[in-house]
Structure formats: C-alpha cells, structure tokens
Design an enzyme around this catalytic site. Structure first.
Site, PDB file in Angstrom:
ATOM      1  N   ASP A  98       0.807  -1.226   0.000  1.00 30.57           N
ATOM      2  CA  ASP A  98       0.000   0.000   0.000  1.00 30.57           C
ATOM      3  C   ASP A  98       0.843   1.280   0.000  1.00 30.57           C
ATOM      4  O   ASP A  98       0.356   2.332  -0.378  1.00 30.57           O
ATOM      5  CB  ASP A  98      -0.931   0.013   1.236  1.00 30.57           C
ATOM      6  CG  ASP A  98      -0.194  -0.219   2.543  1.00 30.57           C
ATOM      7  OD1 ASP A  98       1.048  -0.344   2.510  1.00 30.57           O
ATOM      8  OD2 ASP A  98      -0.833  -0.288   3.602  1.00 30.57           O
ATOM      9  N   HIS A  99       2.106   1.185   0.408  1.00 30.03           N
ATOM     10  CA  HIS A  99       2.935   2.393   0.528  1.00 30.03           C
ATOM     11  C   HIS A  99       3.666   2.722  -0.769  1.00 30.03           C
ATOM     12  O   HIS A  99       3.519   3.804  -1.327  1.00 30.03           O
ATOM     13  CB  HIS A  99       3.974   2.210   1.636  1.00 30.03           C
ATOM     14  CG  HIS A  99       3.453   2.400   3.019  1.00 30.03           C
ATOM     15  ND1 HIS A  99       2.489   1.604   3.570  1.00 30.03           N
ATOM     16  CD2 HIS A  99       3.780   3.296   3.985  1.00 30.03           C
ATOM     17  CE1 HIS A  99       2.233   2.005   4.806  1.00 30.03           C
ATOM     18  NE2 HIS A  99       3.007   3.034   5.085  1.00 30.03           N
ATOM     19  N   ASP A 153       3.960  -1.219  11.322  1.00 35.14           N
ATOM     20  CA  ASP A 153       3.521   0.125  10.964  1.00 35.14           C
ATOM     21  C   ASP A 153       2.923   0.749  12.218  1.00 35.14           C
ATOM     22  O   ASP A 153       2.160   0.098  12.940  1.00 35.14           O
ATOM     23  CB  ASP A 153       2.470   0.073   9.848  1.00 35.14           C
ATOM     24  CG  ASP A 153       2.227   1.455   9.287  1.00 35.14           C
ATOM     25  OD1 ASP A 153       2.760   1.761   8.206  1.00 35.14           O
ATOM     26  OD2 ASP A 153       1.535   2.251   9.956  1.00 35.14           O
ATOM     27  N   ARG A 413      -0.313  12.828  10.137  1.00 29.98           N
ATOM     28  CA  ARG A 413       1.008  13.389  10.443  1.00 29.98           C
ATOM     29  C   ARG A 413       1.277  14.597   9.557  1.00 29.98           C
ATOM     30  O   ARG A 413       0.986  14.558   8.363  1.00 29.98           O
ATOM     31  CB  ARG A 413       2.107  12.346  10.201  1.00 29.98           C
ATOM     32  CG  ARG A 413       2.073  11.289  11.248  1.00 29.98           C
ATOM     33  CD  ARG A 413       3.239  10.342  11.194  1.00 29.98           C
ATOM     34  NE  ARG A 413       3.140   9.487  12.358  1.00 29.98           N
ATOM     35  CZ  ARG A 413       3.426   8.199  12.391  1.00 29.98           C
ATOM     36  NH1 ARG A 413       3.899   7.605  11.319  1.00 29.98           N
ATOM     37  NH2 ARG A 413       3.282   7.513  13.507  1.00 29.98           N
ATOM     38  N   SER A 568       6.852   7.096  13.102  1.00 28.78           N
ATOM     39  CA  SER A 568       6.652   5.811  12.434  1.00 28.78           C
ATOM     40  C   SER A 568       7.394   4.677  13.121  1.00 28.78           C
ATOM     41  O   SER A 568       8.233   4.884  13.985  1.00 28.78           O
ATOM     42  CB  SER A 568       7.130   5.910  10.986  1.00 28.78           C
ATOM     43  OG  SER A 568       8.517   5.648  10.929  1.00 28.78           O
ATOM     44  N   ARG A 570       9.291   2.699  11.322  1.00 29.77           N
ATOM     45  CA  ARG A 570      10.317   2.282  10.354  1.00 29.77           C
ATOM     46  C   ARG A 570      11.651   1.996  11.045  1.00 29.77           C
ATOM     47  O   ARG A 570      12.293   2.886  11.598  1.00 29.77           O
ATOM     48  CB  ARG A 570      10.467   3.330   9.239  1.00 29.77           C
ATOM     49  CG  ARG A 570      11.005   4.653   9.648  1.00 29.77           C
ATOM     50  CD  ARG A 570      10.898   5.670   8.516  1.00 29.77           C
ATOM     51  NE  ARG A 570       9.508   6.021   8.294  1.00 29.77           N
ATOM     52  CZ  ARG A 570       9.086   7.232   7.912  1.00 29.77           C
ATOM     53  NH1 ARG A 570       9.946   8.196   7.684  1.00 29.77           N
ATOM     54  NH2 ARG A 570       7.807   7.479   7.746  1.00 29.77           N
TER      55      ARG A 570
HETATM   56  C1  MIC Z   1       4.068   6.439   8.299  1.00 30.06           C
HETATM   57  O1  MIC Z   1       2.887   6.745   8.374  1.00 30.06           O
HETATM   58  O2  MIC Z   1       4.990   7.160   8.690  1.00 30.06           O
HETATM   59  C2  MIC Z   1       4.425   5.077   7.712  1.00 30.06           C
HETATM   60  C3  MIC Z   1       5.069   5.317   6.417  1.00 30.06           C
HETATM   61  O3  MIC Z   1       3.249   4.346   7.505  1.00 30.06           O
HETATM   62  C4  MIC Z   1       5.337   4.346   8.705  1.00 30.06           C
HETATM   63  C5  MIC Z   1       5.881   3.085   8.208  1.00 30.06           C
HETATM   64  C6  MIC Z   1       7.046   3.256   7.293  1.00 30.06           C
HETATM   65  O4  MIC Z   1       7.861   4.138   7.476  1.00 30.06           O
HETATM   66  O5  MIC Z   1       7.166   2.431   6.378  1.00 30.06           O
HETATM   67  C7  MIC Z   1       4.675   4.059  10.055  1.00 30.06           C
HETATM   68  O6  MIC Z   1       3.734   4.701  10.420  1.00 30.06           O
HETATM   69  O7  MIC Z   1       5.162   3.190  10.799  1.00 30.06           O
HETATM   70 FE1  SF4 Z   2      -0.037   4.886   5.068  1.00 28.52          FE
HETATM   71 FE2  SF4 Z   2       1.277   5.581   7.285  1.00 28.52          FE
HETATM   72 FE3  SF4 Z   2      -0.171   7.377   5.918  1.00 28.52          FE
HETATM   73 FE4  SF4 Z   2      -1.387   5.465   7.224  1.00 28.52          FE
HETATM   74  S1  SF4 Z   2      -0.140   7.087   8.119  1.00 28.52           S
HETATM   75  S2  SF4 Z   2      -1.846   6.144   5.171  1.00 28.52           S
HETATM   76  S3  SF4 Z   2      -0.003   3.748   6.977  1.00 28.52           S
HETATM   77  S4  SF4 Z   2       1.669   6.325   5.230  1.00 28.52           S
END
Ligand code: MIC
Ligand code: SF4
Length: 673
Positions: A98-99, A153, A413, A568, A570
């Site tokens: 999905d990313h 995630d 975010r 996140s 990550r």
């Molecule tokens: C995000 O919302 O920051 C992400 C991208 O979903 C991350 C995961 C990632 O960095 O791959 C998260 O929320 O953990």
């Molecule tokens: Fe995707 Fe993270 Fe954004 Fe949710 S917050 S939509 S999991 S990138």
C-alpha cells in the site's frame, strides 16, 4: 491463581477477583479485593507469557495476528527468512502492499513480487497492490475483538477500534512474532478516556483525537494505552472509533482500544464476519492509572497546524487562511463513512479554483462501495482528482503540494518535509473540515457553510470481495522467492566493543521524528530494501551532510531532546544509521518504537541523568563511553573535548543487555535457537 492451602487449619486462595480464606471450620470467606480489570488488562492478561500487570514491568505477550506493509515488509521478511523457519507460527499473518505504489522504476514492482512470493511460501496472506491501506483492510477483513495484532507500521492500533490490542513495532519484532516468539514490552499505564454525550453535526472522530492530542501532546501517551469508555462510546460508529485509535499513535501511545459492543457486532456482521465478534468491556468498577473526560457535545472542528499533530487549535481560530491543496484519504480518514460525508457536502458544489483536491479511497472495498452507492459521482463532479487506494500523498508518494503551499489533509502526520515539499505547511483536519476548505479555498468551519447536517448510516452489508487477497500456497516447497536487483542483503550489527568512542555527529531538539531521521517520499521509499543506498538520506531534512560525515568519522553519536524517534515504526531509522556507524544515541527521552528498534539493531540508547547536561555537549565533541558492565543501568560519558564526565542511564533489562552484546536481536534470536 495463587494458593496457600497445605494441610493447615486455615488457608488462602488468591484469584483474579477475590481473596478467599477459610479457617478450620472449612467455611470459605470471600473478600472481594479490587482486582477488577479494565479492558486492556483483560486482553493483555489473556495473552501474557511472562511478567505481571504492574505498570512498567517487563512483560511478554503472545501475538495472534501480524501485519506488514511493503515499505517495512521487505526488510521484515528478509529477517524472517534469516530465522530459517518453514512457516509462520501465528494464527494469521497478512502482507499488504500500500505504501510504495508509485512505480517510477523497477524497484517497487520488484519488491511487490518479492513480497508475493515470500507470502506464498511461508503461510502468509498477500493483499495485492490496489486492495487498499493495510489498517483499513485489516479492520474490514481480518481484525477480531480480543485478539493481539503486531504490525510493522505505527498505525496498527487502528484495530483497537474493534477491541483489539493492536501494536505497532519494528519489522524485526514482527518477524520474530511470525516466528512464534512473544512480543516484549513494558506493561503500559492505562489511561481511561471517558467519553460522554454525542458529537454535534460536522464534528467527527478526528476532532476527538485532535482534542486528545491538544491536551496530552505528542509525548503524552508514551508508555501508556488509551482506553475509551463511557456512555459516549455507543454514539460512535466503528470508523470514527478507528480514526481515534489510529491517531493515538501520534500521542506516542503503545496502543488505544475501544470496547467491543453492539456497534462492533453490526460492523463485523456487515463485513460477513459476525462469527469473530464477542462482547468485550472493562469490568464495572475497574480503575485506570490516569483519567481524562471528553464531552463529545462540546467538541468543535479542530485542526493540527504545522509541523506537529499536537499543535491543535479550533478551525475557527484560523478561518480565512488561504489553502492551496486538499488531500482526502489515508488510514485515518478514508472509510465509507468519511467518503459519504464528502459526497454529501460536495453534492452540487465545486472544488475552489484556487486549489487542487485529491482523494485516495482507503481500500478497494470503500472504493467499490462509493462506485456502487453513487457517492463517487458528486466527488468527481466537484472536481476532486481520484488517486489510487494507497497511502499516496500521506507519505509523499505523489500529490506533493506547491512551494510554501498550505495543504489541508485528513491524514495523521504533518511533520516537516513529509509531504515531499520541504517548505509546505500541512494542516490535519476531519473530512468535514477538509471539504469546507476545498469548497471555499480557505480555512472554513464546516458548520458555517449552511449545508444540511449529514445523516450517515453504516451499510447493512459491505461489498465483500476478497479476490485481491491471495492465500498462501498449498505447495510451499515449489514456490521460488523472486528477488530483484533492488533487494540487497541485510546488514548486521557488530558485537559491542568494551568502549564506544567517537565524535558527536549531530545534536537535535525535542520531538525529532523518524521522518527527520530516515525520510520517506517518492524518491527515498523505493530504497527500503537497499540499506547502503537508503543510508545516503539519513537526517536529510536536518543536515544533508550527515551520511558523508558519519562515514568519514567511522560512525559516532547523536544527541537529542525529549521523545526522540517519535512517529513511524520504520526500523530503517535505526538500521540505516547503524550502517553508517552510529554507536549510541544520548537523549532526554525516547519514543517507544524507535527505542525498541535501536536495541534491535545494537545501537546503545542512553538518557541523561540530569537534563541540564544536554547543554554540556556540542556537535563535534569527542566522547568515550565504557560499556563493559551494563548491569547497573548507569554509565558515564567522558566528553574528552570538554574534559567532563556526564552521568547517563540506559533502559535495558537483562534480556536487552544480552541482545546488545550479541550485536542485535537477530543475532541473539539465532544464537538462542
Ligand atoms: C508512516 O505513516 O509514517 C508510515 C510510512 O506508515 C510508517 C511506516 C514506514 O515508514 O514504512 C509508520 O507509520 O510506521
Ligand atoms: Fe499509510 Fe502511514 Fe499514511 Fe497510514 S499514516 S496512510 S499507513 S503512510
């Protein structure tokens, strides 16, 4: 249950709810002691493998389900492979794509193929690209009240909307859970958030969580679970609850949870999954470590201003501010309910000519629903650009705003640079407020538009079609793992030396996010399975010279303020700095997931004993930290440039000390196996 009976004329039986005692007349007397459990304690207790429910105690819990997404999943599955286990040991594991959906080269497509083959081989369900955002799909099709879910995630707590204990973690922790290992954490404090009353028209779940963020801040939830209760809960549908638990991640909370009640039953029944429903509530009379009351009737449309989700004011306070872009979607706000609101408010109206608006429906199911129920029509007619069902703009995967643009987002975010445009200003709002801004071209309280209130009704039946979920292979031995050239071997941490020596590479402030440490976006995300390449972008938003300096110095240290590593899950924010030689991070306090990731990859986490000592270290100072004996939890940092000794602490328990010495969790797990 604890018994002290023996052959004595008296005895004691201590159970969860009571203390029974009897004397030689053999009559048992019940003394009810306050062991009534809140919902979080109940679910954790049922999954407890070690430790007890005392806040702060080191515990481990059994994980029923796992989820991964592609941007963290490639690494998680490389780690799972390294464990050499033939099949996942969980009840259910799902791999989502999905990313990394913008395929401007071979990298993402290669990763998708790798993930599909890994899933087929190791007993994992594979949600194909196009099926939707992991949290939305998991809620719809897989989540179940009372279960534990560990996801790579940070917004995994979305599952708390249907009464799960759903926790975000680094990919390595998820890989270990897939391998049947428990998840280790510190027993959180439980914050009871009592909801009373009913939301007023044009106010929704997003405004509730923005209000919680306003009151508690982005570090207010660290080491805590947010448990919602009270008569207001019954007035919230599952999508609103899921919005609230989703964005509990921005509080730094371990997770957030709602009871599983009649609304949950209806939701699961409409998903043709009523069989997984069970009623779950806190015991009447249970207690919470902290409490908060929110009167839903009093809430107003709220907005989080740049660049933190807790920088919250009323929409009314910034009314009139010009808007350049409106983005609808993300795992926070793209349910059928949210898009019904959008359709209702846009019907017969147009998107303002001064801005661009785009929608990423949360899942294929949601998309399918609005296609068939007609809600897509007013959205398209209004001039909203239809983007695919993915994270998309939320993670800078396309739809970046213009230079210094004001972007209004239904996301969770708004960290600096996250949109893909470093000097853009991102504001987080509800779908109601986002539509109001899209129509007028400026910040507008949706109640001021004179639109009739929306009567959203959840469908009796969702459009269930799981054809985009591929079950694992029946003949796993025949499945070949397909690796493209973007997938590079996993770098491993080195064993810890007796003294850590090096230079201070960077000094940063409070609330540094993983988006600062390891940025995402369309250019960098495709490198997630290539650590040497992605490490060239570490700290790019703050200091683009960091990677070159770190390599030249042979590694070193980072100094930070409070809540270091928030945001996140990550693990690349630990793994890539490890690759560049980062030895220790010394800060005022850590965010939960990043702290765990640092330990997993053998980077020593340290905190100041006296916060004022933060001022005694500057960039380029030389530090020496003897680490031979970690048993006391106390260490000294010799600042040899300034000729001073700074007392510091490490939060590691015995198990974590062993992990650190072994050179990280993977090496530790393999050695144990
Ligand atoms: C995000 O919302 O920051 C992400 C991208 O979903 C991350 C995961 C990632 O960095 O791959 C998260 O929320 O953990
Ligand atoms: Fe995707 Fe993270 Fe954004 Fe949710 S917050 S939509 S999991 S990138």
């Amino acid at each position: 249950m604890w018994r002290f009976e023996q052959k004595l004329p008296f005895g004691l039986i201590l159970s969860e709810k009571s203390l029974k005692f009897y004397l030689d007349d053999n009559v048992q007397h019940d003394v009810v002691i306050n062991m009534k459990l809140n919902l979080t304690q109940k679910i954790i207790k049922e999954h407890l493998i070690s430790g007890d429910l005392t806040p702060g105690a080191a515990i481990s819990i059994r994980i029923d389900q796992t989820l991964t997404q592609d941007a963290t999943g490639t690494m998680a599955y490389l780690q799972f492979e390294a464990l050499e286990i033939p099949k996942v040991k969980t009840e259910l594991s799902v791999s989502y794509v999905d990313h990394n959906m913008l395929q401007s080269g071979y990298e993402n497509a290669d990763d998708h193929r790798f993930l599909q083959s890994i899933a087929a081989k190791y007993g994992i369900y594979f949600s194909r690209p196009g099926n939707g955002i992991c949290h939305q799909v998991h809620l719809e099709r897989f989540g179940a009240p009372g279960k534990t879910l560990l996801g790579s995630d940070s917004h995994t707590p979305t599952g708390g909307g249907i009464g799960m204990i759903a926790i975000g973690a680094g990919g390595l922790d998820v890989a270990l859970a897939m391998g049947g290992q428990p998840f280790y954490l510190r027993m959180p404090k439980i914050v009871g958030i009592k909801l009373t009353g009913k939301l007023q028209p044009f106010v929704s779940g997003k405004d509730v969580i923005l209000e919680v963020l306003r009151r508690l801040t982005v570090k207010g939830g660290v080491g805590k679970v947010m448990e919602y209760y009270g008569d207001g809960v019954a007035n919230l549908e599952v999508p609103d609850r899921a919005t609230i638990t989703n964005m509990g991640a921005e509080l730094g909370a371990t997770t957030s949870v709602f009871p599983s009640d009649e609304k949950t039953r209806q939701y699961l029944s409409a998903q043709q999954r009523e069989q997984v429903w069970k009623e779950l509530t806190a015991d009447p009379g249970c207690t919470y470590d902290e409490e908060l009351i929110i009167d839903l009737d009093q809430l107003e449309p709220m907005v989080a201003q740049p660049h933190m989700p807790d920088n919250v004011v009323r929409v009314r306070d910034i009314a009139g501010l010009k808007v350049d872009q409106v983005a609808f979607g993300s795992c926070t706000n793209s349910s059928v309910r949210d898009l019904a609101v959008m359709a209702h408010m846009l019907r017969g109206r147009k998107v303002h000519t001064g801005l661009s608006a785009g929608l990423s429906p949360g899942s294929k199911q949601v998309f399918d629903e609005i296609v068939h129920n007609g809600d897509l029509i007013p959205i398209v007619e209004a001039g909203v650009r239809i983007l695919e069902s993915s994270c998309g703009a939320c993670i800078g995967m396309g739809f970046s705003p213009p230079t210094e643009g004001v972007t209004v987002r239904t996301f969770n975010r708004n960290f600096l640079g996250r949109t893909g445009t470093k000097n853009a200003k991102a504001y987080l709002v509800s779908p109601e407020t986002a539509v109001a801004c899209a129509i007028t071209g400026e910040f507008t309280d949706p109640r001021d538009l004179g639109i009739a209130p929306i009567q959203t009704k959840m469908p009796d039946q969702f459009r269930v079609d799981d054809s985009m979920v591929i079950p694992p292979s029946q003949e796993p031995e025949k499945v070949e793992i397909i690796r493209g050239p973007n997938i590079k071997p996993l770098p491993l941490a080195e064993k810890m030396p007796e003294v850590l020596k090096g230079v201070v590479l960077l000094k940063v402030e409070d609330n540094i996010t993983t988006d600062h440490i390891m940025p995402a976006g369309a250019k960098i995300l495709p490198l997630r399975s290539n650590i040497p390449a992605i490490s060239e972008h570490v700290f790019e938003v703050i200091d683009p010279t960091f990677p070159a300096r770190a390599k030249q110095a042979g590694g070193g240290f980072v100094i930070g303020g409070h809540n270091y590593g928030q945001g996140s899950s990550r693990e690349h924010a630990a793994l890539a700095p490890m690759y560049l030689g980062l030895k220790a991070v010394l800060v005022k306090s850590f965010a939960r997931i990043h702290l765990a990731n640092l330990i997993n990859f053998g980077i020593l986490p340290l905190t100041f004993v006296n916060e004022a000592d933060y001022d005694k270290i500057t960039k380029d100072d030389q530090l020496e930290i003897p680490v031979r004996d970690l048993s006391s939890g106390k260490l000294g940092v010799h600042n040899t440039t300034k000729g001073i000794l700074i007392p510091v602490l490490h939060p590691l328990n015995e198990r974590e000390i062993e992990i650190m010495k072994a050179g990280g969790s993977l090496a530790y797990a393999k050695a144990k196996a």
